[in-house]
Design a protein around this motif. Structure first.
Motif, PDB file in Angstrom:
ATOM      1  N   SER A 166       0.848  -1.505  -0.279  1.00 43.86           N
ATOM      2  CA  SER A 166      -0.304   0.413  -0.073  1.00 43.86           C
ATOM      3  C   SER A 166       0.595   1.327  -0.513  1.00 43.86           C
ATOM      4  O   SER A 166       0.551   2.642   0.445  1.00 43.86           O
ATOM      5  CB  SER A 166      -0.711   0.662   1.414  1.00 43.86           C
ATOM      6  N   GLU A 167       2.224   0.503  -0.225  1.00 39.69           N
ATOM      7  CA  GLU A 167       2.554   2.398   0.178  1.00 39.69           C
ATOM      8  C   GLU A 167       3.851   2.806  -1.454  1.00 39.69           C
ATOM      9  O   GLU A 167       3.697   1.660  -2.109  1.00 39.69           O
ATOM     10  CB  GLU A 167       3.849   2.553   1.297  1.00 39.69           C
ATOM     11  N   ALA A 168       3.685   4.080  -1.312  1.00 43.77           N
ATOM     12  CA  ALA A 168       4.297   4.571  -2.645  1.00 43.77           C
ATOM     13  C   ALA A 168       6.605   4.182  -1.775  1.00 43.77           C
ATOM     14  O   ALA A 168       6.696   3.838  -0.895  1.00 43.77           O
ATOM     15  CB  ALA A 168       4.145   5.577  -2.711  1.00 43.77           C
ATOM     16  N   ALA A 169       7.252   4.129  -3.280  1.00 41.23           N
ATOM     17  CA  ALA A 169       8.932   4.680  -3.320  1.00 41.23           C
ATOM     18  C   ALA A 169       8.960   5.652  -3.016  1.00 41.23           C
ATOM     19  O   ALA A 169       8.160   7.321  -2.772  1.00 41.23           O
ATOM     20  CB  ALA A 169       9.031   4.467  -4.492  1.00 41.23           C
ATOM     21  N   TYR A 170       9.839   6.396  -2.099  1.00 36.54           N
ATOM     22  CA  TYR A 170      10.402   8.111  -1.293  1.00 36.54           C
ATOM     23  C   TYR A 170      11.591   7.245  -1.837  1.00 36.54           C
ATOM     24  O   TYR A 170      12.970   7.808  -0.385  1.00 36.54           O
ATOM     25  CB  TYR A 170       9.766   7.655  -0.214  1.00 36.54           C
ATOM     26  N   VAL A 171      12.246   7.316  -2.520  1.00 31.83           N
ATOM     27  CA  VAL A 171      13.641   7.553  -3.485  1.00 31.83           C
ATOM     28  C   VAL A 171      14.557   8.458  -3.025  1.00 31.83           C
ATOM     29  O   VAL A 171      15.215   8.813  -2.184  1.00 31.83           O
ATOM     30  CB  VAL A 171      13.916   7.001  -4.513  1.00 31.83           C
ATOM     31  N   LEU A 172      13.872   9.763  -3.513  1.00 30.44           N
ATOM     32  CA  LEU A 172      14.262  11.053  -2.949  1.00 30.44           C
ATOM     33  C   LEU A 172      14.976  11.117  -1.801  1.00 30.44           C
ATOM     34  O   LEU A 172      15.896  11.774  -1.016  1.00 30.44           O
ATOM     35  CB  LEU A 172      13.477  12.020  -3.667  1.00 30.44           C
ATOM     36  N   ASP A 173      13.528  11.210  -0.880  1.00 35.18           N
ATOM     37  CA  ASP A 173      13.783  11.358   0.683  1.00 35.18           C
ATOM     38  C   ASP A 173      15.536   9.460   1.316  1.00 35.18           C
ATOM     39  O   ASP A 173      15.796   9.870   1.850  1.00 35.18           O
ATOM     40  CB  ASP A 173      12.628  10.763   1.586  1.00 35.18           C
ATOM     41  N   ALA A 174      14.929   8.754   0.131  1.00 32.51           N
ATOM     42  CA  ALA A 174      16.096   7.764   0.827  1.00 32.51           C
ATOM     43  C   ALA A 174      17.149   8.316   0.310  1.00 32.51           C
ATOM     44  O   ALA A 174      18.988   8.619   1.385  1.00 32.51           O
ATOM     45  CB  ALA A 174      15.838   6.480  -0.095  1.00 32.51           C
ATOM     46  N   ILE A 175      17.864   8.919  -0.371  1.00 31.99           N
ATOM     47  CA  ILE A 175      18.967  10.051  -1.065  1.00 31.99           C
ATOM     48  C   ILE A 175      19.538  10.734   0.202  1.00 31.99           C
ATOM     49  O   ILE A 175      20.349  10.940   0.988  1.00 31.99           O
ATOM     50  CB  ILE A 175      19.319  10.183  -2.083  1.00 31.99           C
ATOM     51  N   VAL A 176      18.197  11.226   0.503  1.00 27.91           N
ATOM     52  CA  VAL A 176      18.644  12.574   2.092  1.00 27.91           C
ATOM     53  C   VAL A 176      19.315  11.764   2.749  1.00 27.91           C
ATOM     54  O   VAL A 176      19.418  12.417   4.163  1.00 27.91           O
ATOM     55  CB  VAL A 176      17.576  13.802   1.757  1.00 27.91           C
ATOM     56  N   VAL A 177      18.277  10.621   3.494  1.00 26.83           N
ATOM     57  CA  VAL A 177      18.290  10.115   4.963  1.00 26.83           C
ATOM     58  C   VAL A 177      19.427   9.300   4.728  1.00 26.83           C
ATOM     59  O   VAL A 177      20.469   9.482   5.630  1.00 26.83           O
ATOM     60  CB  VAL A 177      17.034   8.901   4.854  1.00 26.83           C
ATOM     61  N   THR A 178      19.796   8.323   4.077  1.00 24.13           N
ATOM     62  CA  THR A 178      21.477   7.816   3.697  1.00 24.13           C
ATOM     63  C   THR A 178      22.807   9.371   3.287  1.00 24.13           C
ATOM     64  O   THR A 178      23.470   9.021   4.437  1.00 24.13           O
ATOM     65  CB  THR A 178      22.075   6.885   2.309  1.00 24.13           C
ATOM     66  N   ALA A 179      22.380  10.248   3.270  1.00 22.81           N
ATOM     67  CA  ALA A 179      23.723  11.353   2.587  1.00 22.81           C
ATOM     68  C   ALA A 179      23.986  11.890   4.375  1.00 22.81           C
ATOM     69  O   ALA A 179      24.678  11.897   4.792  1.00 22.81           O
ATOM     70  CB  ALA A 179      22.726  12.359   2.066  1.00 22.81           C
ATOM     71  N   ARG A 180      22.506  12.097   4.565  1.00 20.72           N
ATOM     72  CA  ARG A 180      22.830  12.509   6.437  1.00 20.72           C
ATOM     73  C   ARG A 180      22.781  11.394   7.893  1.00 20.72           C
ATOM     74  O   ARG A 180      24.147  11.935   7.943  1.00 20.72           O
ATOM     75  CB  ARG A 180      21.122  12.423   6.662  1.00 20.72           C
ATOM     76  N   ASP A 181      23.473  10.024   7.393  1.00 20.87           N
ATOM     77  CA  ASP A 181      22.972   9.022   7.995  1.00 20.87           C
ATOM     78  C   ASP A 181      25.223   9.304   7.650  1.00 20.87           C
ATOM     79  O   ASP A 181      25.999   9.066   8.390  1.00 20.87           O
ATOM     80  CB  ASP A 181      22.624   8.198   7.655  1.00 20.87           C
ATOM     81  N   LEU A 182      25.608   9.774   6.710  1.00 23.15           N
ATOM     82  CA  LEU A 182      27.267   9.596   6.224  1.00 23.15           C
ATOM     83  C   LEU A 182      27.856  10.869   6.988  1.00 23.15           C
ATOM     84  O   LEU A 182      28.730  10.703   7.274  1.00 23.15           O
ATOM     85  CB  LEU A 182      27.113   9.544   4.263  1.00 23.15           C
ATOM     86  N   GLU A 183      27.131  11.947   7.258  1.00 25.18           N
ATOM     87  CA  GLU A 183      27.402  13.079   7.521  1.00 25.18           C
ATOM     88  C   GLU A 183      28.614  12.869   9.808  1.00 25.18           C
ATOM     89  O   GLU A 183      28.832  13.223   9.908  1.00 25.18           O
ATOM     90  CB  GLU A 183      26.367  14.176   7.959  1.00 25.18           C
ATOM     91  N   LYS A 184      27.696  11.047   9.950  1.00 28.60           N
ATOM     92  CA  LYS A 184      28.012  10.984  11.060  1.00 28.60           C
ATOM     93  C   LYS A 184      29.235  10.543  10.787  1.00 28.60           C
ATOM     94  O   LYS A 184      29.214   9.803  12.573  1.00 28.60           O
ATOM     95  CB  LYS A 184      26.744  10.240  11.662  1.00 28.60           C
ATOM     96  N   THR A 185      29.464  10.213  10.147  1.00 29.39           N
ATOM     97  CA  THR A 185      31.000   8.992  10.107  1.00 29.39           C
ATOM     98  C   THR A 185      31.635   9.914   8.977  1.00 29.39           C
ATOM     99  O   THR A 185      32.236  10.711   8.633  1.00 29.39           O
ATOM    100  CB  THR A 185      31.026   7.597   9.293  1.00 29.39           C
ATOM    101  N   GLU A 186      33.077   9.879   9.872  1.00 33.43           N
ATOM    102  CA  GLU A 186      34.151  10.315   9.133  1.00 33.43           C
ATOM    103  C   GLU A 186      34.787   9.503   8.577  1.00 33.43           C
ATOM    104  O   GLU A 186      34.704   8.309   7.710  1.00 33.43           O
ATOM    105  CB  GLU A 186      35.133  10.111  10.473  1.00 33.43           C
ATOM    106  N   GLN A 187      34.289  10.255   7.025  1.00 38.03           N
ATOM    107  CA  GLN A 187      35.061  10.093   5.293  1.00 38.03           C
ATOM    108  C   GLN A 187      36.722   9.880   5.217  1.00 38.03           C
ATOM    109  O   GLN A 187      36.840  11.424   5.491  1.00 38.03           O
ATOM    110  CB  GLN A 187      34.442  10.481   4.261  1.00 38.03           C
TER     111      GLN A 187
END
Length: 306
Positions: free
Chosen positions: A145-166
């Protein structure tokens, strides 16, 4: 490196046959780079190889290797899988493909897994444990019953990467598998583009045909434009899959880029352009298996007199 006399002779012959003037591409040679992985008989990565260990043949002509770079560092990888209505009837294939990807990139790298049937959520924290990640992949399930949220997935993963040292020179890689069904992200596509770029990650997208395609053509164009933009600006890959059975093959191909690898820069003619199918790379004096990953799009041109 070996002498470049044969390359100069070949270029000179091409120049004569084409009747070109002295200020054309015939006065230059190209330096292109191919990425390869090298494994032993047990499939373990082989490290410590140098220029003299490799041989490159292109269209039957041995090429000189100008330089070599090796990547043996652990890479942070984020895999996000579309479990919206787009995955209906395909979830088993998505699980199987995700498991194959997990086994191909671990334990040499750290991996986390997300799903975005509805709001993007992380199923497992970054880990090197193949077993833990395989179990997470098995938990992927369709939200009909759900649509995709791919743009949100891009933002969420990017935000999680901010928490780790690259680590400089060793960017994280984000791999997103999504269908072309309905998309209802809260984030605007321009924001997803910007946040993705700012993350410093390399983006890989695998787009498969959905059981239920989106009828919002403007939204669909915005999403695909975002995926293409992030691919082009970060040096990643974007592949549309016509048959869901090919998703696993594409993920395994991407995994090849994320294993320890060598970048071999070799001398060749400006024209014709090098193609991966035209190249053969080997390590003649070692019992190894060399897998060609891809040719990098960048090239340098240098005068023949160099």
């Amino acid at each position: 490196a070996k002498s470049i006399f044969r390359l100069i002779a070949g270029a000179a012959c091409s120049l004569l046959l084409l009747g070109t003037s002295q200020d054309t591409a015939g006065d230059f040679i190209a330096i292109r780079t191919v990425l390869v992985s090298v494994t032993d008989d047990n499939g373990a990565p082989v490290s410590g190889l140098g220029i003299d260990d490799f041989s490159i043949v292109e269209r039957g002509v041995e090429r000189d290797i100008e330089s070599i770079e090796s990547s043996e560092k652990q890479t942070e990888i984020l895999l996000a899988v579309d479990t919206s209505v787009s995955s209906q009837g395909k979830i088993q294939l998505l699980r199987k493909a995700s498991e194959a990807f997990v086994r191909a990139v671990t334990p040499h790298n750290t991996l986390s897994i997300y799903e975005f049937g509805g709001r993007a959520s992380r199923l497992v924290e970054p880990t090197e444990s193949t077993g833990t990640l395989v179990q997470a992949a098995k938990r992927l399930h369709t939200q009909p019953s759900e649509a995709a949220y791919v743009l949100d997935a891009i933002v969420v993963t990017a935000r999680d990467l901010e928490k780790t040292e690259q680590e400089e020179g060793n960017p994280a890689h984000v791999v997103i598998v999504t269908g072309d069904g309905p998309e209802l992200s809260h984030n605007h596509y321009q924001r997803a583009k910007q946040v993705g770029e700012d993350s410093g990650a390399v983006y890989h997208f695998v787009l498969f045909n959905s059981a239920r395609e989106s009828d919002d053509f403007l939204r669909k164009a915005e999403v695909e434009g975002t995926l293409t933009h992030l691919t082009d600006t970060t040096g990643g890959t974007y592949q549309r899959i016509l048959a869901a059975t090919a998703i696993e093959k594409e993920l395994v191909r991407i995994a090849g880029e994320l294993r320890p690898r060598y970048g071999l820069s070799f001398l060749t003619e400006i024209s014709p352009k090098s193609k991966l199918d035209d190249l053969s790379v080997s390590v003649p004096n070692r019992d190894t298996r060399v897998e060609l990953i891809r040719l990098l799009p960048e090239e340098r041109k240098v005068p023949l007199s160099k």
